[in-house]
Design a protein around this motif. Structure first.
Motif, PDB file in Angstrom:
ATOM      1  N   ALA A 112       0.845  -1.191   0.000  1.00 11.67           N
ATOM      2  CA  ALA A 112       0.000   0.000   0.000  1.00 11.67           C
ATOM      3  C   ALA A 112       0.883   1.245   0.000  1.00 11.67           C
ATOM      4  O   ALA A 112       1.775   1.378   0.828  1.00 11.67           O
ATOM      5  CB  ALA A 112      -0.902   0.015   1.228  1.00 11.67           C
ATOM      6  N   VAL A 113       0.619   2.127  -0.938  1.00 13.06           N
ATOM      7  CA  VAL A 113       1.261   3.436  -0.984  1.00 13.06           C
ATOM      8  C   VAL A 113       0.180   4.406  -0.532  1.00 13.06           C
ATOM      9  O   VAL A 113      -0.862   4.518  -1.166  1.00 13.06           O
ATOM     10  CB  VAL A 113       1.754   3.780  -2.404  1.00 13.06           C
ATOM     11  N   VAL A 114       0.423   5.079   0.595  1.00 12.34           N
ATOM     12  CA  VAL A 114      -0.632   5.863   1.225  1.00 12.34           C
ATOM     13  C   VAL A 114      -0.120   7.250   1.582  1.00 12.34           C
ATOM     14  O   VAL A 114       1.010   7.406   2.041  1.00 12.34           O
ATOM     15  CB  VAL A 114      -1.111   5.163   2.522  1.00 12.34           C
ATOM     16  N   GLY A 115      -0.970   8.257   1.396  1.00 12.94           N
ATOM     17  CA  GLY A 115      -0.613   9.603   1.821  1.00 12.94           C
ATOM     18  C   GLY A 115      -1.687  10.602   1.436  1.00 12.94           C
ATOM     19  O   GLY A 115      -2.232  10.537   0.333  1.00 12.94           O
ATOM     20  N   LEU A 116      -1.990  11.507   2.343  1.00 16.45           N
ATOM     21  CA  LEU A 116      -3.003  12.529   2.062  1.00 16.45           C
ATOM     22  C   LEU A 116      -2.616  13.384   0.865  1.00 16.45           C
ATOM     23  O   LEU A 116      -3.470  13.837   0.118  1.00 16.45           O
ATOM     24  CB  LEU A 116      -3.218  13.422   3.288  1.00 16.45           C
ATOM     25  N   GLY A 117      -1.320  13.591   0.644  1.00  9.04           N
ATOM     26  CA  GLY A 117      -0.849  14.408  -0.468  1.00  9.04           C
ATOM     27  C   GLY A 117      -1.082  13.793  -1.831  1.00  9.04           C
ATOM     28  O   GLY A 117      -0.937  14.467  -2.856  1.00  9.04           O
ATOM     29  N   MET A 118      -1.447  12.508  -1.878  1.00 12.52           N
ATOM     30  CA  MET A 118      -1.653  11.852  -3.169  1.00 12.52           C
ATOM     31  C   MET A 118      -2.806  12.471  -3.948  1.00 12.52           C
ATOM     32  O   MET A 118      -2.814  12.435  -5.176  1.00 12.52           O
ATOM     33  CB  MET A 118      -1.868  10.347  -2.993  1.00 12.52           C
ATOM     34  N   ARG A 119      -3.761  13.060  -3.268  1.00 11.70           N
ATOM     35  CA  ARG A 119      -4.884  13.708  -3.961  1.00 11.70           C
ATOM     36  C   ARG A 119      -4.377  14.810  -4.886  1.00 11.70           C
ATOM     37  O   ARG A 119      -4.931  15.054  -5.941  1.00 11.70           O
ATOM     38  CB  ARG A 119      -5.856  14.310  -2.955  1.00 11.70           C
ATOM     39  N   LYS A 120      -3.326  15.497  -4.453  1.00 13.84           N
ATOM     40  CA  LYS A 120      -2.769  16.605  -5.230  1.00 13.84           C
ATOM     41  C   LYS A 120      -1.686  16.132  -6.200  1.00 13.84           C
ATOM     42  O   LYS A 120      -1.153  16.931  -6.956  1.00 13.84           O
ATOM     43  CB  LYS A 120      -2.192  17.660  -4.291  1.00 13.84           C
ATOM     44  N   HIS A 121      -1.356  14.842  -6.155  1.00 14.80           N
ATOM     45  CA  HIS A 121      -0.295  14.303  -7.008  1.00 14.80           C
ATOM     46  C   HIS A 121      -0.768  13.021  -7.701  1.00 14.80           C
ATOM     47  O   HIS A 121      -0.354  11.915  -7.353  1.00 14.80           O
ATOM     48  CB  HIS A 121       0.965  14.030  -6.181  1.00 14.80           C
ATOM     49  N   PRO A 122      -1.618  13.172  -8.719  1.00 16.24           N
ATOM     50  CA  PRO A 122      -2.159  11.998  -9.403  1.00 16.24           C
ATOM     51  C   PRO A 122      -1.103  11.197 -10.174  1.00 16.24           C
ATOM     52  O   PRO A 122      -1.387  10.098 -10.629  1.00 16.24           O
ATOM     53  CB  PRO A 122      -3.218  12.582 -10.346  1.00 16.24           C
ATOM     54  N   GLU A 123       0.099  11.732 -10.281  1.00 18.74           N
ATOM     55  CA  GLU A 123       1.163  11.017 -10.987  1.00 18.74           C
ATOM     56  C   GLU A 123       1.818   9.926 -10.143  1.00 18.74           C
ATOM     57  O   GLU A 123       2.597   9.112 -10.661  1.00 18.74           O
ATOM     58  CB  GLU A 123       2.248  12.009 -11.461  1.00 18.74           C
ATOM     59  N   VAL A 124       1.495   9.849  -8.869  1.00 17.21           N
ATOM     60  CA  VAL A 124       2.146   8.888  -7.979  1.00 17.21           C
ATOM     61  C   VAL A 124       1.978   7.433  -8.453  1.00 17.21           C
ATOM     62  O   VAL A 124       2.967   6.708  -8.556  1.00 17.21           O
ATOM     63  CB  VAL A 124       1.682   9.069  -6.511  1.00 17.21           C
ATOM     64  N   PRO A 125       0.764   6.965  -8.776  1.00 19.04           N
ATOM     65  CA  PRO A 125       0.651   5.573  -9.241  1.00 19.04           C
ATOM     66  C   PRO A 125       1.495   5.293 -10.494  1.00 19.04           C
ATOM     67  O   PRO A 125       2.133   4.245 -10.596  1.00 19.04           O
ATOM     68  CB  PRO A 125      -0.836   5.396  -9.519  1.00 19.04           C
ATOM     69  N   ALA A 126       1.514   6.227 -11.433  1.00 14.41           N
ATOM     70  CA  ALA A 126       2.319   6.037 -12.643  1.00 14.41           C
ATOM     71  C   ALA A 126       3.797   5.959 -12.297  1.00 14.41           C
ATOM     72  O   ALA A 126       4.541   5.139 -12.841  1.00 14.41           O
ATOM     73  CB  ALA A 126       2.061   7.167 -13.628  1.00 14.41           C
ATOM     74  N   ARG A 127       4.220   6.796 -11.380  1.00 11.41           N
ATOM     75  CA  ARG A 127       5.626   6.794 -10.947  1.00 11.41           C
ATOM     76  C   ARG A 127       5.982   5.477 -10.261  1.00 11.41           C
ATOM     77  O   ARG A 127       7.058   4.930 -10.476  1.00 11.41           O
ATOM     78  CB  ARG A 127       5.864   7.979 -10.009  1.00 11.41           C
ATOM     79  N   VAL A 128       5.073   4.958  -9.450  1.00 12.85           N
ATOM     80  CA  VAL A 128       5.296   3.671  -8.778  1.00 12.85           C
ATOM     81  C   VAL A 128       5.430   2.564  -9.817  1.00 12.85           C
ATOM     82  O   VAL A 128       6.376   1.771  -9.785  1.00 12.85           O
ATOM     83  CB  VAL A 128       4.152   3.348  -7.790  1.00 12.85           C
TER      84      VAL A 128
END
Length: 124
Positions: free
Chosen positions: A60-76
């Motif tokens: 699980a990759v979790v963080g409140l800031g992910m809402r503002k950073h939709p690129e996180v899943p692609a980066r993972v």
């Protein structure tokens, strides 16, 4: 699942698909899987039901800031694929603060290390 006292770890869904991720020990016992399949089929009447891949580590990759950073899943995904690790399942939580990736069990620890290093740097 409740009747059979089976706890599940994660349940990602799509429009026409439901996946239930269960710890291996929850399915031990002679005929346990067939019994569960029969009860699920009789209760929910799915078009099909099958046993998926065994030996999956759920990350699980979790963080409140992910809402503002939709690129996180692609980066993972890019980071993992660059290192020869390819997810067997993935799911973004509805609230966009959690992203789940399932990888082969033997790759789990390395995958966590790779993701950590991508976002926080250094060896851990």
């Amino acid at each position: 699942l409740e009747e059979e006292k089976v706890n599940f770890e994660h349940m990602p869904t799509e429009n026409d698909d439901l996946t239930i991720i269960v710890e291996r020990s929850q399915l031990e016992g002679v005929g346990r899987v067939n019994s569960l399949f029969r009860k699920i089929h009789d209760t929910a009447r799915p078009d099909s039901i099958s046993l998926g891949e065994e030996g999956v580590s759920l990350i699980a990759v979790v963080g409140l800031g992910m809402r503002k950073h939709p690129e996180v899943p692609a980066r993972v995904l890019y980071t993992l694929s660059r290192n020869g690790i390819y997810p067997v399942t993935q799911n973004m939580g509805q609230n966009s603060i959690s992203y789940f990736i399932g990888v082969k069990e033997r790759e789990g620890e390395n995958a966590v290390r790779i993701i950590y290093n991508e976002f926080f740097g250094g060896q851990k």
